[in-house]
Design an enzyme around this catalytic site. Structure first.
Site, mmCIF file in Angstrom:
data_model
loop_
_atom_site.group_PDB
_atom_site.id
_atom_site.type_symbol
_atom_site.label_atom_id
_atom_site.label_comp_id
_atom_site.label_asym_id
_atom_site.label_seq_id
_atom_site.Cartn_x
_atom_site.Cartn_y
_atom_site.Cartn_z
ATOM 1 N N LYS A 111 3.094 -33.420 14.597
ATOM 2 C CA LYS A 111 1.520 -33.072 14.248
ATOM 3 C C LYS A 111 2.328 -34.432 12.837
ATOM 4 O O LYS A 111 1.967 -35.472 13.407
ATOM 5 C CB LYS A 111 1.522 -31.414 12.633
ATOM 6 C CG LYS A 111 2.171 -30.543 14.263
ATOM 7 C CD LYS A 111 1.809 -28.799 13.778
ATOM 8 C CE LYS A 111 2.594 -28.166 15.318
ATOM 9 N NZ LYS A 111 1.810 -26.939 14.511
ATOM 10 N N ASN A 130 5.877 -31.785 18.780
ATOM 11 C CA ASN A 130 4.881 -31.538 18.812
ATOM 12 C C ASN A 130 4.382 -32.320 17.193
ATOM 13 O O ASN A 130 4.534 -31.147 16.371
ATOM 14 C CB ASN A 130 3.675 -30.736 18.616
ATOM 15 C CG ASN A 130 2.050 -30.842 17.969
ATOM 16 O OD1 ASN A 130 2.080 -31.542 16.698
ATOM 17 N ND2 ASN A 130 0.685 -29.989 17.584
ATOM 18 N N GLY A 137 3.967 -21.924 13.967
ATOM 19 C CA GLY A 137 4.796 -22.276 11.995
ATOM 20 C C GLY A 137 5.090 -20.658 11.428
ATOM 21 O O GLY A 137 4.719 -21.195 10.090
ATOM 22 N N HIS A 195 -5.607 -27.962 20.261
ATOM 23 C CA HIS A 195 -4.733 -28.047 19.395
ATOM 24 C C HIS A 195 -4.838 -26.818 18.438
ATOM 25 O O HIS A 195 -6.449 -27.227 18.004
ATOM 26 C CB HIS A 195 -3.772 -28.273 18.675
ATOM 27 C CG HIS A 195 -2.638 -28.150 18.255
ATOM 28 N ND1 HIS A 195 -2.532 -27.177 17.048
ATOM 29 C CD2 HIS A 195 -0.982 -27.535 19.197
ATOM 30 C CE1 HIS A 195 -1.324 -26.493 16.919
ATOM 31 N NE2 HIS A 195 -0.513 -27.111 17.483
ATOM 32 N N GLU A 225 -0.549 -20.788 22.931
ATOM 33 C CA GLU A 225 0.100 -20.815 21.728
ATOM 34 C C GLU A 225 -0.710 -19.670 20.798
ATOM 35 O O GLU A 225 -2.103 -19.924 20.489
ATOM 36 C CB GLU A 225 -0.518 -22.119 20.766
ATOM 37 C CG GLU A 225 1.054 -23.342 21.742
ATOM 38 C CD GLU A 225 0.967 -24.483 20.654
ATOM 39 O OE1 GLU A 225 2.210 -24.722 20.111
ATOM 40 O OE2 GLU A 225 -0.247 -24.902 19.924
ATOM 41 N N GLY A 284 6.691 -27.600 17.295
ATOM 42 C CA GLY A 284 6.135 -27.586 16.266
ATOM 43 C C GLY A 284 7.661 -28.356 15.616
ATOM 44 O O GLY A 284 8.289 -28.899 15.492
ATOM 45 N N SER A 304 6.540 -21.188 16.949
ATOM 46 C CA SER A 304 8.210 -20.273 16.960
ATOM 47 C C SER A 304 9.431 -21.058 16.829
ATOM 48 O O SER A 304 10.063 -19.822 17.572
ATOM 49 C CB SER A 304 7.674 -19.354 15.859
ATOM 50 O OG SER A 304 6.895 -19.289 14.062
ATOM 51 N N GLU A 356 -4.956 -26.066 15.604
ATOM 52 C CA GLU A 356 -4.715 -26.773 14.026
ATOM 53 C C GLU A 356 -6.306 -27.772 13.671
ATOM 54 O O GLU A 356 -7.177 -28.052 13.117
ATOM 55 C CB GLU A 356 -3.803 -27.341 13.358
ATOM 56 C CG GLU A 356 -3.024 -26.163 13.561
ATOM 57 C CD GLU A 356 -1.159 -27.005 13.546
ATOM 58 O OE1 GLU A 356 -1.327 -28.438 13.515
ATOM 59 O OE2 GLU A 356 -0.554 -26.430 13.055
HETATM 60 P P1 13P Z 1 5.926 -24.334 15.685
HETATM 61 O O1 13P Z 1 6.937 -24.544 16.481
HETATM 62 O O2 13P Z 1 6.324 -24.769 14.229
HETATM 63 O O3 13P Z 1 5.395 -23.400 15.080
HETATM 64 O O4 13P Z 1 4.460 -24.602 15.889
HETATM 65 C C1 13P Z 1 3.878 -24.509 17.308
HETATM 66 C C2 13P Z 1 3.153 -25.721 17.237
HETATM 67 O O5 13P Z 1 2.027 -26.098 16.916
HETATM 68 C C3 13P Z 1 3.061 -26.500 18.372
HETATM 69 O O6 13P Z 1 1.991 -27.367 18.716
#
Ligand code: 13P
Length: 251
Positions: free
Chosen positions: A11, A9, A174, A97, A168, A234, A213, A99
Site C-alpha cells: 500500500k 501489498n 486492516g 482493490h 478480501e 497488507g 488480516s 481501497e
Molecule cells: P491487511 O492484511 O492489513 O488486513 O490488508 C489486507 C489487504 O488489503 C491486502 O491487499
C-alpha cells in the site's frame, strides 16, 4: 495441483532504506529453501519498483504493481500503464482493490478494463473482490460476490483463465479480524463452484487467494485449505520476519 502465491501489498508504505533492509532479510530467509513452486510477490509503491527489481534476486520472488490504468496511453495524468509496469519487471498487478474501489470510485467496468490491459501487457491481474460487513450481515454476500464475478466473466471472456482471484472481505482488511478457516473455506469453495458453471477446466486451474488480516499466526492454517491458493497480505507484509514466516508457512 495449484501452486501457492503469497503477495505482499505494501500500500502507501516503504522508503529507500526500509526497502533495502526488507529485500535483504527476505532474500536471506528464502535462500536455499525449497519453496515447492510457491511464488512470493512484492507489490511496493510504483516509484520503488526499479529499486526492488535490483534487490530481489531470489528466483521465487516476483514484483507486482498495486494498480494500473484502464487506458493504454495518452492524456491521463498520474496514471501508469501495464506496459510500463512490465518494463519495470512486474509479473503481477493488483486490480480493483477495495481501497481503490472506495477511494477512487473504481467501477466493475473499470476493473475489467484494467484486468484486460494487464493481460495484454503480459502481466497477470490479481483481481480483488469482497463484501462489506453490512452486506454479509444482511445475507447479501453471495449476491455481491456473484455480481463482481459476473462482470469479470462477461467482460473478460476467454482471458478469464489468465487471472488470479483474490477474496478480501472488507471487514477483515486492516481490522485484525480474519475470516475463520471455515468461513474462508466456504467462500472459496463457493467461488470456485461459480466458475465451474462457466467452465470447469478454468475453475480447476483458477488460483483463488485470501486476504484480510493475514498474520504469521494464521497463515499456515489458511494455506492448508484446499481451495485457498495463496494469501494477499497488507500490514504483516511490512514486518520482514513476519512476512518471511508467512512465506514459509506450512511448507
Ligand atoms: P491487511 O492484511 O492489513 O488486513 O490488508 C489486507 C489487504 O488489503 C491486502 O491487499
Amino acid at each position: 495441483m495449484r501452486s501457492k502465491i503469497i503477495i505482499a501489498n505494501w500500500k502507501l508504505n516503504g522508503n529507500w532504506s526500509f526497502n533495502e533492509e526488507f529485500a535483504s532479510a527476505l532474500s536471506k530467509g528464502l535462500k536455499e529453501i525449497d519453496l515447492k513452486d510457491r511464488q512470493i510477490v512484492i507489490c511496493p509503491p510504483n516509484v520503488y519498483l526499479q529499486q526492488l527489481n535490483g534487490l530481489l534476486l531470489e528466483k521465487s520472488i516476483f514484483l507486482g504493481g498495486q494498480d494500473l490504468s484502464d487506458e493504454l496511453s495518452g492524456a491521463y495524468t498520474g496514471e501508469i500503464s501495464g506496459a510500463m509496469l512490465k518494463d519495470f519487471g512486474c509479473r503481477y498487478v493488483l486490480v480493483g482493490h477495495s481501497e481503490r474501489r472506495a477511494r477512487h470510485f473504481e467501477t466493475t467496468d473499470m476493473v475489467v478494463r484494467k484486468a484486460v490491459n494487464a493481460i495484454s501487457a503480459g502481466i497477470t491481474p490479481v483481481i480483488c473482490i469482497g463484501e462489506t460487513l453490512e452486506q454479509r450481515q444482511k445475507g447479501l454476500m453471495k449476491d455481491v460476490l456473484s455480481d463482481q464475478i459476473q462482470a469479470l466473466v462477461v467482460g473478460m471472456t476467454d482471458q478469464i483463465d489468465s487471472i488470479v482471484l483474490a477474496y478480501e472481505p472488507l471487514w477483515a482488511i486492516g481490522t485484525g479480524e480474519t475470516a475463520t478457516v471455515e468461513e474462508a473455506q466456504e467462500v472459496h469453495t463457493w467461488l470456485r463452484s461459480e466458475f465451474e458453471k462457466v467452465n470447469p477446466a478454468i475453475a480447476e486451474k483458477l488460483p483463488i487467494i485470501y486476504g484480510g488480516s493475514v498474520k504469521a499466526g494464521n497463515a499456515a492454517e489458511l494455506l492448508q485449505v484446499a481451495d485457498i491458493d495463496g494469501l494477499l497480505v497488507g500490514g504483516a507484509s511490512l514486518v520482514p520476519h513476519e512476512f518471511l514466516s508467512i512465506c514459509l508457512a506450512g511448507l
